[in-house]
Scaffold this active site. Structure first.
Site, PDB file in Angstrom:
ATOM      1  N   GLY A  15     -14.445  80.180  51.322  1.00  0.00           N
ATOM      2  CA  GLY A  15     -14.023  80.567  52.491  1.00  0.00           C
ATOM      3  C   GLY A  15     -13.350  79.547  53.330  1.00  0.00           C
ATOM      4  O   GLY A  15     -13.466  79.680  54.654  1.00  0.00           O
ATOM      5  N   ASN A  17     -10.310  79.953  54.130  1.00  0.00           N
ATOM      6  CA  ASN A  17      -9.476  80.731  54.925  1.00  0.00           C
ATOM      7  C   ASN A  17     -10.194  81.498  56.176  1.00  0.00           C
ATOM      8  O   ASN A  17      -9.825  81.847  57.171  1.00  0.00           O
ATOM      9  CB  ASN A  17      -8.633  81.926  54.113  1.00  0.00           C
ATOM     10  N   LEU A  93     -12.461  88.467  45.103  1.00  0.00           N
ATOM     11  CA  LEU A  93     -12.049  88.596  43.597  1.00  0.00           C
ATOM     12  C   LEU A  93     -12.139  89.851  42.826  1.00  0.00           C
ATOM     13  O   LEU A  93     -12.135  90.082  41.700  1.00  0.00           O
ATOM     14  CB  LEU A  93     -12.314  87.393  42.878  1.00  0.00           C
ATOM     15  N   LYS A  94     -12.749  91.010  43.859  1.00  0.00           N
ATOM     16  CA  LYS A  94     -12.999  92.224  43.271  1.00  0.00           C
ATOM     17  C   LYS A  94     -12.003  93.324  43.738  1.00  0.00           C
ATOM     18  O   LYS A  94     -11.373  92.940  44.914  1.00  0.00           O
ATOM     19  CB  LYS A  94     -14.196  92.788  43.710  1.00  0.00           C
ATOM     20  N   ASN A 110      -4.262  90.691  52.720  1.00  0.00           N
ATOM     21  CA  ASN A 110      -4.758  89.958  51.858  1.00  0.00           C
ATOM     22  C   ASN A 110      -3.826  88.692  52.046  1.00  0.00           C
ATOM     23  O   ASN A 110      -2.718  88.636  52.176  1.00  0.00           O
ATOM     24  CB  ASN A 110      -4.685  90.520  50.399  1.00  0.00           C
ATOM     25  N   HIS A 112      -2.199  85.670  49.420  1.00  0.00           N
ATOM     26  CA  HIS A 112      -1.856  85.309  47.970  1.00  0.00           C
ATOM     27  C   HIS A 112      -1.412  83.802  47.981  1.00  0.00           C
ATOM     28  O   HIS A 112      -0.442  83.549  48.637  1.00  0.00           O
ATOM     29  CB  HIS A 112      -1.071  86.409  47.394  1.00  0.00           C
ATOM     30  N   ASP A 153      -1.572  93.177  44.765  1.00  0.00           N
ATOM     31  CA  ASP A 153      -0.430  92.266  45.349  1.00  0.00           C
ATOM     32  C   ASP A 153       0.934  92.902  45.529  1.00  0.00           C
ATOM     33  O   ASP A 153       1.833  92.434  45.415  1.00  0.00           O
ATOM     34  CB  ASP A 153      -0.364  91.112  44.389  1.00  0.00           C
ATOM     35  N   GLU A 182      -1.793  78.555  54.072  1.00  0.00           N
ATOM     36  CA  GLU A 182      -2.579  79.710  54.126  1.00  0.00           C
ATOM     37  C   GLU A 182      -3.330  79.794  55.194  1.00  0.00           C
ATOM     38  O   GLU A 182      -3.158  80.616  56.149  1.00  0.00           O
ATOM     39  CB  GLU A 182      -3.376  79.890  53.080  1.00  0.00           C
TER      40      GLU A 182
HETATM   41  C1  GRF Z   1      -6.813  81.086  48.393  1.00  0.00           C
HETATM   42  O1  GRF Z   1      -6.075  80.523  47.695  1.00  0.00           O
HETATM   43  C2  GRF Z   1      -6.190  82.678  48.540  1.00  0.00           C
HETATM   44  O2  GRF Z   1      -4.926  82.560  48.501  1.00  0.00           O
HETATM   45  C3  GRF Z   1      -6.882  83.198  47.247  1.00  0.00           C
HETATM   46  O3  GRF Z   1      -7.935  82.551  47.077  1.00  0.00           O
HETATM   47  C4  GRF Z   1      -8.102  81.486  47.836  1.00  0.00           C
HETATM   48  C5  GRF Z   1      -9.253  81.539  48.642  1.00  0.00           C
HETATM   49  O4  GRF Z   1      -9.646  80.213  49.062  1.00  0.00           O
HETATM   50  N1  GRF Z   1      -6.545  84.804  47.362  1.00  0.00           N
HETATM   51  P1  GRF Z   1     -10.904  80.192  50.046  1.00  0.00           P
HETATM   52  O5  GRF Z   1     -12.093  80.718  49.580  1.00  0.00           O
HETATM   53  O6  GRF Z   1     -10.434  80.926  51.284  1.00  0.00           O
HETATM   54  O7  GRF Z   1     -10.863  78.722  50.538  1.00  0.00           O
END
Ligand code: GRF
Length: 198
Positions: A15, A17, A93-94, A110, A112, A153, A182
């Site tokens: 988490g 992000n 991841l789902k 999303n 990526h 994606d 990100e």
């Molecule tokens: C990130 O690299 C994002 O691009 C991918 O999953 C990762 C999540 O990282 N979809 P976090 O859980 O936000 O640290």
């Protein structure tokens, strides 16, 4: 839509992000309120980040329901209960159920860890992405924020941030550099979307 927009953030892991969105909101850089964090795992560290901020959480596991239809309907009902305007996937991841993608058309994003359309699609997540970039000998990589549609994606690209690939890179070092990017672009892309500057 009234601002701040009500955001649900979907996670499965650490988490960071999610944290960058929380921090951007606190700093006044993102006109949103995170009304709900949905996690596909009950042990995701992102849930601790949510709880630290007194953000409500919901664990979404399809296998807790008699059928995937019921799971999907329940998730939709939860999103409606919190009057969610936008959904930000952040390491989720789902697959997002198709009914939710239709219901929130153009309002699910999303992030990526590569420059889509390169290195996207099924199986391209986490270290696999960075390994593929290094194996291809690319000179740059980066992060992409895009709208979620029913193809993995695939949806409209909202924002990309580029980082160099260095000659002595490892997947871990590259991942770290991309992750920093990100954290910078996700709040910016969401702010633009929410304000209609897509
Ligand atoms: C990130 O690299 C994002 O691009 C991918 O999953 C990762 C999540 O990282 N979809 P976090 O859980 O936000 O640290």
């Amino acid at each position: 839509m009234n601002l701040p927009a009500k955001l649900a953030v979907f996670i499965s892991g650490g988490g960071t992000n999610l944290q960058s969105l929380i921090d951007a909101i606190k700093a006044g850089r993102l006109s949103a309120r995170i009304a709900l964090v949905v996690s596909s795992r009950s042990d995701a560290y992102g849930l601790v980040r949510a709880e630290n901020e007194k953000i409500e959480t919901f664990i979404y596991k399809v296998k807790d329901f008699p059928s995937s239809d019921e799971a999907e309907n329940h998730l939709l009902a939860v999103l409606e209960k919190y009057e969610i305007d936008y959904i930000a996937l952040a390491g989720f991841l789902k697959m997002v159920p198709a009914s939710i993608i239709r219901r929130y058309k153009d309002r699910i994003t999303n992030i990526h860890p590569a420059l889509l359309p390169k290195y996207g699609g099924k199986g391209m997540y986490g270290h696999y992405v960075h390994e593929a970039v290094l194996a291809a000998g690319d000179e740059e990589s980066g992060a992409t924020v895009h709208i979620v549609d029913e193809i993995y994606d695939h949806g409209l690209i909202l924002k990309q941030g580029r980082v160099p690939v260095l000659s002595d890179d490892t997947p871990e070092l590259l991942a770290e550099r991309v992750l920093k990017m990100e954290h910078q672009i996700y709040p910016e892309a969401l702010e633009n979307l929410i304000r209609g500057n897509k």
